[in-house]
Design a protein around this motif. Structure first.
Motif, mmCIF file in Angstrom:
data_model
loop_
_atom_site.group_PDB
_atom_site.id
_atom_site.type_symbol
_atom_site.label_atom_id
_atom_site.label_comp_id
_atom_site.label_asym_id
_atom_site.label_seq_id
_atom_site.Cartn_x
_atom_site.Cartn_y
_atom_site.Cartn_z
ATOM 1 N N GLY A 17 -0.600 1.087 -50.320
ATOM 2 C CA GLY A 17 0.074 0.602 -49.133
ATOM 3 C C GLY A 17 1.420 1.251 -48.911
ATOM 4 N N SER A 18 2.157 1.556 -49.997
ATOM 5 C CA SER A 18 3.468 2.203 -49.844
ATOM 6 C C SER A 18 3.328 3.569 -49.214
ATOM 7 N N ASP A 19 2.310 4.339 -49.617
ATOM 8 C CA ASP A 19 2.077 5.649 -49.012
ATOM 9 C C ASP A 19 1.735 5.497 -47.540
ATOM 10 N N ALA A 20 0.991 4.486 -47.213
ATOM 11 C CA ALA A 20 0.634 4.281 -45.804
ATOM 12 C C ALA A 20 1.875 3.997 -44.966
ATOM 13 N N ALA A 21 2.814 3.217 -45.519
ATOM 14 C CA ALA A 21 4.050 2.929 -44.784
ATOM 15 C C ALA A 21 4.875 4.197 -44.607
ATOM 16 N N ARG A 22 4.931 5.009 -45.626
ATOM 17 C CA ARG A 22 5.675 6.252 -45.524
ATOM 18 C C ARG A 22 5.044 7.182 -44.493
ATOM 19 N N ILE A 23 3.717 7.248 -44.522
ATOM 20 C CA ILE A 23 3.026 8.120 -43.570
ATOM 21 C C ILE A 23 3.300 7.660 -42.140
ATOM 22 N N SER A 24 3.319 6.357 -41.929
ATOM 23 C CA SER A 24 3.612 5.844 -40.586
ATOM 24 C C SER A 24 5.028 6.225 -40.152
ATOM 25 N N GLU A 25 5.981 6.063 -41.066
ATOM 26 C CA GLU A 25 7.355 6.417 -40.739
ATOM 27 C C GLU A 25 7.492 7.916 -40.463
ATOM 28 N N VAL A 26 6.847 8.717 -41.290
ATOM 29 C CA VAL A 26 6.910 10.173 -41.097
ATOM 30 C C VAL A 26 6.288 10.552 -39.767
ATOM 31 N N LYS A 27 5.130 9.927 -39.447
ATOM 32 C CA LYS A 27 4.455 10.225 -38.191
ATOM 33 C C LYS A 27 5.337 9.866 -36.998
ATOM 34 N N ALA A 28 5.972 8.690 -37.061
ATOM 35 C CA ALA A 28 6.838 8.270 -35.964
ATOM 36 C C ALA A 28 8.042 9.192 -35.825
ATOM 37 N N TRP A 29 8.610 9.585 -36.951
ATOM 38 C CA TRP A 29 9.785 10.478 -36.914
ATOM 39 C C TRP A 29 9.429 11.857 -36.366
ATOM 40 N N LEU A 30 8.297 12.418 -36.834
ATOM 41 C CA LEU A 30 7.876 13.731 -36.332
ATOM 42 C C LEU A 30 7.608 13.672 -34.830
ATOM 43 N N THR A 31 6.940 12.582 -34.406
ATOM 44 C CA THR A 31 6.632 12.461 -32.976
ATOM 45 C C THR A 31 7.899 12.395 -32.146
ATOM 46 N N SER A 32 8.875 11.609 -32.602
ATOM 47 C CA SER A 32 10.121 11.475 -31.834
ATOM 48 C C SER A 32 10.888 12.795 -31.786
ATOM 49 N N GLN A 33 10.910 13.526 -32.886
ATOM 50 C CA GLN A 33 11.663 14.779 -32.923
ATOM 51 C C GLN A 33 11.019 15.847 -32.049
ATOM 52 N N PHE A 34 9.708 15.984 -32.140
ATOM 53 C CA PHE A 34 9.040 17.021 -31.350
ATOM 54 C C PHE A 34 8.993 16.652 -29.867
ATOM 55 N N GLU A 35 8.860 15.358 -29.567
ATOM 56 C CA GLU A 35 8.896 14.940 -28.153
ATOM 57 C C GLU A 35 10.272 15.183 -27.552
ATOM 58 N N ALA A 36 11.322 14.981 -28.357
ATOM 59 C CA ALA A 36 12.670 15.266 -27.860
ATOM 60 C C ALA A 36 12.836 16.745 -27.550
#
Length: 298
Positions: A17-36
């Motif tokens: 579950g901890s890896d899943a939370a990290r993956i979600s955070e990484v996915k959200a961060w990558l999406t926000s950075q590339f969308e910007a």
């Protein structure tokens, strides 16, 4: 994006579950950075190592972004406060008839100069005490700079003295070098002369060695022995003198017989007697010489 979602699902199934939370955070961060930036998130392989690295980057980026946001909000708040204060001061000046438009140009220039000096001294107000403190600080800094300058000047003078001495030493060494170069030709000539003399001395040495060996062979041939010293030769000479002294009366007697009358029989007897005495003296001399030689051999 579908490939990214599939990769994320695979990683979610293999990790906890901890890896899943990290993956979600990484996915959200990558999406926000590339969308910007107006771009899409590129496809890449999600591994435990890449997720950990990206998670650390996302955490650091979010922390810095949050800190920058706090600083920006503070600056905006201060700017609004400064604008409100400026408006309030403007209203007070206008009510007192001291608006900027109504002031003479020289007053405006003086106020501008005062503001520039305040900015230069890095003070927030135009109080006299603030100017005095700032001037005192500048004086202290000036004193420190002057002390450093004096120290640097002193070190520069020391280095200049060292440089002057080094130049003098270099000049002296150049002079010595020039003298040595001038002495090269005479020294070479002298060395050639010495070389010639050494060759002549070597030839003379060979000649002297040959003569020494010839003299040594000659002395060996005549029976000379190195054991015969000067003292022994002196003793032999003294023995010879004694023998000569002993034979002198015999010789004198023989000479006296020359004055006798010619009596053949008596003369023959006297001659035979003297011959016997002379033979005995010669035998004694030979015995003395032989004993001296035997003593030197021992």
């Amino acid at each position: 994006m579908s490939d990214v979602t599939g990769d994320l699902a695979t990683v979610n199934e293999t990790k906890g579950g901890s890896d899943a939370a990290r993956i979600s955070e990484v996915k959200a961060w990558l999406t926000s950075q590339f969308e910007a930036a107006g771009k899409e998130v590129p496809n890449f392989e999600y591994t435990h190592r890449s997720i950990a690295h990206l998670y650390n980057l996302a955490t650091a980026s979010q922390a810095k972004s949050q800190a920058a946001s706090i600083v920006a909000n503070d600056f905006r708040l201060k700017a609004s406060e400064y604008r409100a204060q400026a408006a309030r001061i403007r209203e007070i000046l206008e009510s007192a008839g001291m608006a900027q438009e109504s002031l003479p140009s020289n007053v405006v220039s003086s106020a501008q100069v005062l503001a520039n000096v305040a900015n230069l001294l890095n003070i927030r107000d135009t109080e006299l005490s603030s100017f005095l403190v700032a001037m005192g600080d500048i004086s202290l800094r000036k004193t420190g700079v002057e002390e450093k300058r004096a120290k640097a000047q002193k070190e520069s003078n020391v280095l200049l003295d060292y440089t002057r001495k080094a130049i003098q030493r270099l000049t002296y060494l150049k002079k010595i070098l020039a003298q040595l170069e001038d002495d090269v030709v005479p020294c070479e000539s002298q060395m050639e002369n010495w070389k010639t003399n050494l060759e002549v001395m070597a030839i003379k040495e060979q000649q002297y060695i040959k003569q020494y060996k010839d003299y040594e062979r000659l002395l060996n041939r005549v029976g000379y022995s190195p054991k015969i010293s000067h003292r022994e030769l002196v003793e032999m000479a003294e023995h010879r003198k004694e023998l000569e002294k002993m034979t002198k009366p015999v010789l004198d007697t023989l000479r006296s017989y020359q004055d006798l009358p010619p009596d053949k029989a008596l003369a023959a007897l006297a001659i035979e007697d003297k011959k016997r005495q002379f033979a005995a003296a010669e035998k004694y001399l030979e015995e003395v010489l032989q004993s001296a030689l035997e003593t030197s051999d021992e």
